[in-house]
Design a protein around this motif. Structure first.
Motif, PDB file in Angstrom:
ATOM      1  N   ASP A 258       0.831  -1.210   0.000  1.00 29.88           N
ATOM      2  CA  ASP A 258       0.000   0.000   0.000  1.00 29.88           C
ATOM      3  C   ASP A 258       0.864   1.259   0.000  1.00 29.88           C
ATOM      4  O   ASP A 258       0.643   2.192  -0.781  1.00 29.88           O
ATOM      5  CB  ASP A 258      -0.931   0.004   1.211  1.00 29.88           C
ATOM      6  CG  ASP A 258      -0.172  -0.122   2.518  1.00 29.88           C
ATOM      7  OD1 ASP A 258       0.948  -0.692   2.519  1.00 29.88           O
ATOM      8  OD2 ASP A 258      -0.678   0.363   3.550  1.00 29.88           O
ATOM      9  N   LEU A 259       1.884   1.240   0.869  1.00 32.63           N
ATOM     10  CA  LEU A 259       2.749   2.418   0.970  1.00 32.63           C
ATOM     11  C   LEU A 259       3.649   2.560  -0.258  1.00 32.63           C
ATOM     12  O   LEU A 259       3.870   3.674  -0.758  1.00 32.63           O
ATOM     13  CB  LEU A 259       3.603   2.318   2.235  1.00 32.63           C
ATOM     14  CG  LEU A 259       4.220   3.609   2.758  1.00 32.63           C
ATOM     15  CD1 LEU A 259       3.166   4.691   2.930  1.00 32.63           C
ATOM     16  CD2 LEU A 259       4.932   3.365   4.084  1.00 32.63           C
TER      17      LEU A 259
ATOM     18  N   GLU B 208       1.582   4.108  -3.047  1.00 32.01           N
ATOM     19  CA  GLU B 208       1.384   5.551  -2.889  1.00 32.01           C
ATOM     20  C   GLU B 208       2.670   6.310  -3.222  1.00 32.01           C
ATOM     21  O   GLU B 208       2.635   7.378  -3.849  1.00 32.01           O
ATOM     22  CB  GLU B 208       0.952   5.867  -1.454  1.00 32.01           C
ATOM     23  CG  GLU B 208      -0.434   5.364  -1.094  1.00 32.01           C
ATOM     24  CD  GLU B 208      -0.803   5.723   0.338  1.00 32.01           C
ATOM     25  OE1 GLU B 208      -0.338   6.771   0.813  1.00 32.01           O
ATOM     26  OE2 GLU B 208      -1.537   4.955   0.979  1.00 32.01           O
TER      27      GLU B 208
ATOM     28  N   VAL C  85       3.211   6.289  -7.013  1.00 30.46           N
ATOM     29  CA  VAL C  85       2.291   7.239  -7.651  1.00 30.46           C
ATOM     30  C   VAL C  85       2.779   8.670  -7.434  1.00 30.46           C
ATOM     31  O   VAL C  85       2.761   9.504  -8.347  1.00 30.46           O
ATOM     32  CB  VAL C  85       0.861   7.065  -7.090  1.00 30.46           C
ATOM     33  CG1 VAL C  85      -0.035   8.224  -7.530  1.00 30.46           C
ATOM     34  CG2 VAL C  85       0.271   5.741  -7.542  1.00 30.46           C
ATOM     35  N   GLY C  86       3.246   8.968  -6.215  1.00 32.22           N
ATOM     36  CA  GLY C  86       3.779  10.300  -5.935  1.00 32.22           C
ATOM     37  C   GLY C  86       4.951  10.650  -6.835  1.00 32.22           C
ATOM     38  O   GLY C  86       5.024  11.756  -7.384  1.00 32.22           O
TER      39      GLY C  86
ATOM     40  N   ASN D 135       6.926  10.163  -1.746  1.00 33.32           N
ATOM     41  CA  ASN D 135       7.414   9.589  -3.007  1.00 33.32           C
ATOM     42  C   ASN D 135       8.487   8.579  -2.647  1.00 33.32           C
ATOM     43  O   ASN D 135       8.738   8.305  -1.462  1.00 33.32           O
ATOM     44  CB  ASN D 135       7.933  10.685  -3.948  1.00 33.32           C
ATOM     45  CG  ASN D 135       9.126  11.419  -3.374  1.00 33.32           C
ATOM     46  OD1 ASN D 135      10.257  10.966  -3.515  1.00 33.32           O
ATOM     47  ND2 ASN D 135       8.899  12.541  -2.700  1.00 33.32           N
TER      48      ASN D 135
END
Length: 216
Positions: free
Chosen positions: A10-11, A14, A17-18, A168
């Motif tokens: 999950d992290l 994210e 994507v960042g 990121n």
């Protein structure tokens, strides 16, 4: 080592994507603004050349971290409202990278034979038409390898946003450390992901070179 990745997908998602938002958002701004600044740098209008030269010299010689501070601390004050740090980081990366895009494009413009521009002007084309229809298309094709190097540098520069509360790949170590993950394994996975992204850009470069190769 694999648990560091698969137990925290999950992290990692994210963070990836960042990084991609920073890269594509900053790249879009850099390419659009860089082409405009590059055209201004070779414009026959003295004030346009002066503005283009001033922008390149001022922004390119400013450390990227300092530019981030200006956007993170100064722009919200000037705007009089709170602003998303991710958006500010995208703008900072785009404006900074645009200087390198402009200079790369200018070097490409210099490879276009002067006679082509003169012939275009001789048939009545304006400066904008000469640049848009004759010079920039050829220059853009000629600078694919150095332009891709600029974009690869932009991808690596996205990690600077880690110091400004933007999630990121450059900042994921801090988040995973709070979950007790081994920092060395985290950094190793970050390196692997960046290598994969750079190899993907290198593959895209070869595809574009083969497709838009300039016949000489």
């Amino acid at each position: 080592m694999f648990g560091t990745l698969f137990d925290n997908l999950d992290l990692w998602g994210e963070a990836l994507v960042g990084t991609l938002v920073l890269f594509f958002g900053g790249g879009l701004i850099a390419l659009v603004l860089g082409f405009i600044i590059g055209a201004m740098r070779v414009s026959p209008v003295p004030i346009a050349r002066a503005v283009g030269t001033a922008y390149v010299n001022l922004v390119r010689n400013t450390p990227l971290t300092l530019l981030f501070f200006v956007f993170a601390l100064g722009v919200p004050v000037l705007a009089g409202t709170r602003m998303d740090f991710l958006l500010l980081a995208v703008c900072a990366l785009g404006l900074y990278t645009a200087t390198y895009v402009a200079e790369t494009l200018r070097s490409g413009i210099n490879t276009v034979p002067v006679g082509q521009a003169e012939a275009a002007r001789a048939i009545g084309l304006t400066f904008g038409q000469v640049m848009g229809l004759v010079v920039l298309p050829q220059a853009g094709r000629a600078v694919i390898p150095p332009m891709m190097s600029v974009l690869i540098a932009l991808l690596k520069n996205t990690t600077v946003a880690a110091g400004f509360s933007v999630l990121n790949l450059g900042s994921i170590r801090n988040y995973l450390s709070e979950r007790g993950e081994n920092a060395m394994f985290v950094l190793l996975w970050v390196a692997i992901i960046f290598i994969a992204l750079v190899l993907l850009l290198s593959w895209l470069q070869r595809v574009l070179e083969n497709k838009w190769r300039v016949a000489r």
